[in-house]
Write an enzyme that holds these catalytic residues in place. Structure first.
Site, PDB file in Angstrom:
ATOM      1  N   ASP A 197       1.110  -1.256   0.073  1.00  0.00           N
ATOM      2  CA  ASP A 197       0.006  -0.037   0.120  1.00  0.00           C
ATOM      3  C   ASP A 197       0.916   1.205   0.009  1.00  0.00           C
ATOM      4  OD1 ASP A 197      -1.712   2.235   0.923  1.00  0.00           O
ATOM      5  OD2 ASP A 197      -3.169   0.868   1.545  1.00  0.00           O
ATOM      6  N   HIS A 198       1.162   1.818  -1.077  1.00  0.00           N
ATOM      7  CA  HIS A 198       2.029   2.803  -1.298  1.00  0.00           C
ATOM      8  C   HIS A 198       1.941   4.059  -0.371  1.00  0.00           C
ATOM      9  CE1 HIS A 198      -0.454   4.922  -4.053  1.00  0.00           C
ATOM     10  NE2 HIS A 198       0.265   5.936  -4.035  1.00  0.00           N
ATOM     11  N   HIS A 261      -5.771   2.831   0.707  1.00  0.00           N
ATOM     12  CA  HIS A 261      -5.076   3.897   1.345  1.00  0.00           C
ATOM     13  C   HIS A 261      -5.610   4.769   2.464  1.00  0.00           C
ATOM     14  CE1 HIS A 261      -3.017   2.986  -2.370  1.00  0.00           C
ATOM     15  NE2 HIS A 261      -3.659   3.409  -3.046  1.00  0.00           N
TER      16      HIS A 261
HETATM   17  C1  BG6 Z   1      -3.565   4.601  -6.635  1.00  0.00           C
HETATM   18  C2  BG6 Z   1      -5.162   4.571  -7.378  1.00  0.00           C
HETATM   19  O1  BG6 Z   1      -3.488   3.401  -5.924  1.00  0.00           O
HETATM   20  O2  BG6 Z   1      -3.243   5.697  -6.088  1.00  0.00           O
HETATM   21  C3  BG6 Z   1      -5.108   5.593  -8.205  1.00  0.00           C
HETATM   22  O3  BG6 Z   1      -5.241   3.430  -7.962  1.00  0.00           O
HETATM   23  C4  BG6 Z   1      -4.658   7.138  -7.418  1.00  0.00           C
HETATM   24  O4  BG6 Z   1      -6.372   5.893  -8.776  1.00  0.00           O
HETATM   25  C5  BG6 Z   1      -3.280   6.889  -6.651  1.00  0.00           C
HETATM   26  O5  BG6 Z   1      -4.604   8.137  -8.403  1.00  0.00           O
HETATM   27  C6  BG6 Z   1      -3.027   8.025  -5.941  1.00  0.00           C
HETATM   28  O6  BG6 Z   1      -1.524   8.050  -5.528  1.00  0.00           O
HETATM   29  P1  BG6 Z   1      -0.673   9.228  -5.220  1.00  0.00           P
HETATM   30  O7  BG6 Z   1       0.401   8.854  -4.405  1.00  0.00           O
HETATM   31  O8  BG6 Z   1      -0.586  10.003  -6.505  1.00  0.00           O
HETATM   32  O9  BG6 Z   1      -1.507  10.018  -4.200  1.00  0.00           O
END
Ligand code: BG6
Length: 513
Positions: A197-198, A261
């Site tokens: 989960d980044h 997230h």
């Molecule tokens: C991803 C989603 O996991 O996270 C995308 O699938 C989203 O829809 C993205 O745009 C957002 O990541 P960040 O790091 O740009 O906020």
């Protein structure tokens, strides 16, 4: 000097010694490898943290040589590397990149992969540590895992390790996540399983625990006695660019962002202090939050507490945008939400009666993720005759991105003879306090996986409990006889009016970003 009286210290210092290993990326010709994974490895190398004798093997269907693969990745790295691109560093780094062509379902491809990995280990005299990264389409995960098991690649040989990293989406509901978990756990031990989960790799998300548990100023006030409510906003100013509509239309904001997230951020904000920073202590506390979410069951409860919406045509930053249903690869009659706002309660001692408002959406006015903690007002008796501003409560704002930092809004006396009050902001910014850019989330997460630290990865029970909660809402939306309505908002606005009403009913407002 380490502070030996601080139980967190030893764990913090001993982390991130990535061990020599080979990383195999399945689906390596996809966007993720080019845009995120290789630039992350390159930046780890630039910081001198890449383990010795490291190798990456790209596993994919298309036919190509190591040279062609490397030159495609070089172009991606020039565009996406956080610390820029040096030809000299690329020259040495890229020698560790290889390509292996195979279908995901072809047993021979895995036998050959094993021979290749053994050959690398033999040539380099390195231990057979392997990290398998599932970055393919999720439909291929099952075959890949079964093939790894059939070839014995899932087993660490001679005390060496084999781990798996799973990209999102991890299932699309509880049943599919459970089925996938069965296959994953039949192949790898849970402690060798790293579900990405980044958001957990973002520096500011990691700082939430430090802010809460290492500061005497906040910890005693972090409960229903002092906190009125909490808001979490994740706004994006993009729509379905780059062909994303095809995937997104099968998922929607709730599955794409909230289940993973936003629930991770919610857990970090609401969890009890862990006894130490080991992966299981932290994740034990996080999962309790998700389990304590008050369920929203049936169309009535869902309709009262969850607002879903799609954007109509509008403009963002002066640029015209089409409506959601007119986006490329989106069904013109789509019933998928591109925005969702929720009012949640966590039924624990600490959070009785405190609403958590969450909103996330595409084509909003700007890209910003933040958590705001809105404190209750003190009695303010001595100031009874002074004119107090609306929204004059103390607010602590944790800016997850961009402009990472923390701001505290407090009331101050305006200079002058009269007793007039004004809200002022105490502001901490990562960029000015630390003077250097934070590592990208993927750098941190890849290093952790290579070091065997699963703290910042989702555990099986976290994922399944989150789906259990989300499934009820999806059920009310898509299977109830009279489902709650799909609302609308023009692209470039802050979401539908109904989401404002959700807070308005409680006498509150969304924070202006
Ligand atoms: C991803 C989603 O996991 O996270 C995308 O699938 C989203 O829809 C993205 O745009 C957002 O990541 P960040 O790091 O740009 O906020």
């Amino acid at each position: 000097m380490p502070d030996l009286e601080n139980p967190f210290q030893e764990t913090l210092l001993s982390r991130h010694r990535a061990e020599p290993c080979t990383v195999v990326i399945f689906g390596a010709t996809g966007d993720l490898t080019n845009r995120k994974l290789i630039p992350a490895f390159y930046n780890i190398a630039a910081c001198g943290d890449l383990p010795p004798q490291f190798k990456v093997v790209g596993f994919a269907r298309r036919d190509k040589s190591d040279e062609v693969f490397r030159s495609e990745l070089e172009a991606g790295n020039r565009k996406n590397s956080r610390q820029g691109h040096s030809d000299e560093l690329w020259e040495s780094f890229s020698r560790c990149i290889h390509y292996h062509r195979s279908e995901f379902e072809d047993p021979a491809g895995y036998v050959n992969l094993k021979l290749l990995l053994d050959k690398f280990d033999h040539e380099r005299g390195t231990p057979a540590n392997r990290l398998f990264y599932l970055a393919s389409a999720p439909e291929a995960f099952k075959s890949i895992l079964e093939m790894l098991r059939a070839t014995g690649l899932n087993e660490g040989v001679g005390g060496k390790w084999a781990r798996v990293v799973c990209e999102k989406p991890f299932g699309k509901d509880l049943a599919s996540a459970r089925a996938l978990n069965e296959v994953v756990n039949a192949t790898f031990h849970e402690s060798d399983t790293y579900r990405i989960d980044h958001y957990l790799g973002k520096e500011t998300a990691q700082n939430i625990m430090v802010l809460r548990f290492a500061n005497a100023l906040f910890e005693p006030n972090w409960n229903s006695r002092y906190i009125d409510h909490i808001q979490i906003t994740c706004a994006e100013n993009l729509g379905m660019e780059g062909g994303r509509g095809g995937y997104y239309d099968t998922a929607g904001a709730l599955r794409d962002m909230v289940q993973n997230h936003l629930f991770q951020l919610l857990s970090l904000v609401a969890m009890e202090p862990p006894t130490d920073l080991s992966a299981d202590s932290v994740r034990d506390e996080k999962v309790k939050v998700i389990r304590a979410l008050r369920p929203l069951v049936g169309p009535e409860a869902v309709g009262q507490n969850v607002i879903r919406a799609q954007y109509t045509a509008g403009s963002v930053d002066g640029a015209p945008r089409v409506g959601y249903r007119q986006e490329d690869r989106v069904n013109p009659e789509s019933k998928t939400e591109a925005y969702v706002a929720l009012r949640l309660f966590i039924d624990t001692w600490r959070w009785q009666g405190v609403p958590f408002y969450i909103r996330v959406g595409k084509q909003l006015p700007k890209k910003a993720t933040e958590i705001s903690i809105h404190f209750k007002k003190p009695p303010q008796v001595p100031f009874a005759t002074s004119k107090l501003l609306k929204n004059s409560e103390n607010t602590l704002v944790i800016r997850i991105q961009p402009d990472e930092g923390i701001a505290l809004r407090i009331l101050c006396k305006q200079p002058g003879q009269a007793m007039r009050m004004q809200q002022v902001k105490l502001d901490f910014r990562y960029s000015s306090s630390f003077g250097k850019a934070s590592p990208e989330a993927y750098e941190r997460l890849l290093l952790d996986a290579m070091a065997g630290d699963a703290t910042l990865f989702a555990r099986r029970d976290e994922v399944e409990n989150a789906w259990k909660f989300i499934d009820e809402i999806e059920h009310a939306w898509h299977q109830a006889a009279t489902p709650p309505p799909m609302c609308e908002y023009p692209a470039g606005s802050w979401g539908p009016k109904e989401a404002d009403d959700l807070l308005g009913q409680d006498g509150r407002e969304w924070r202006l970003l």
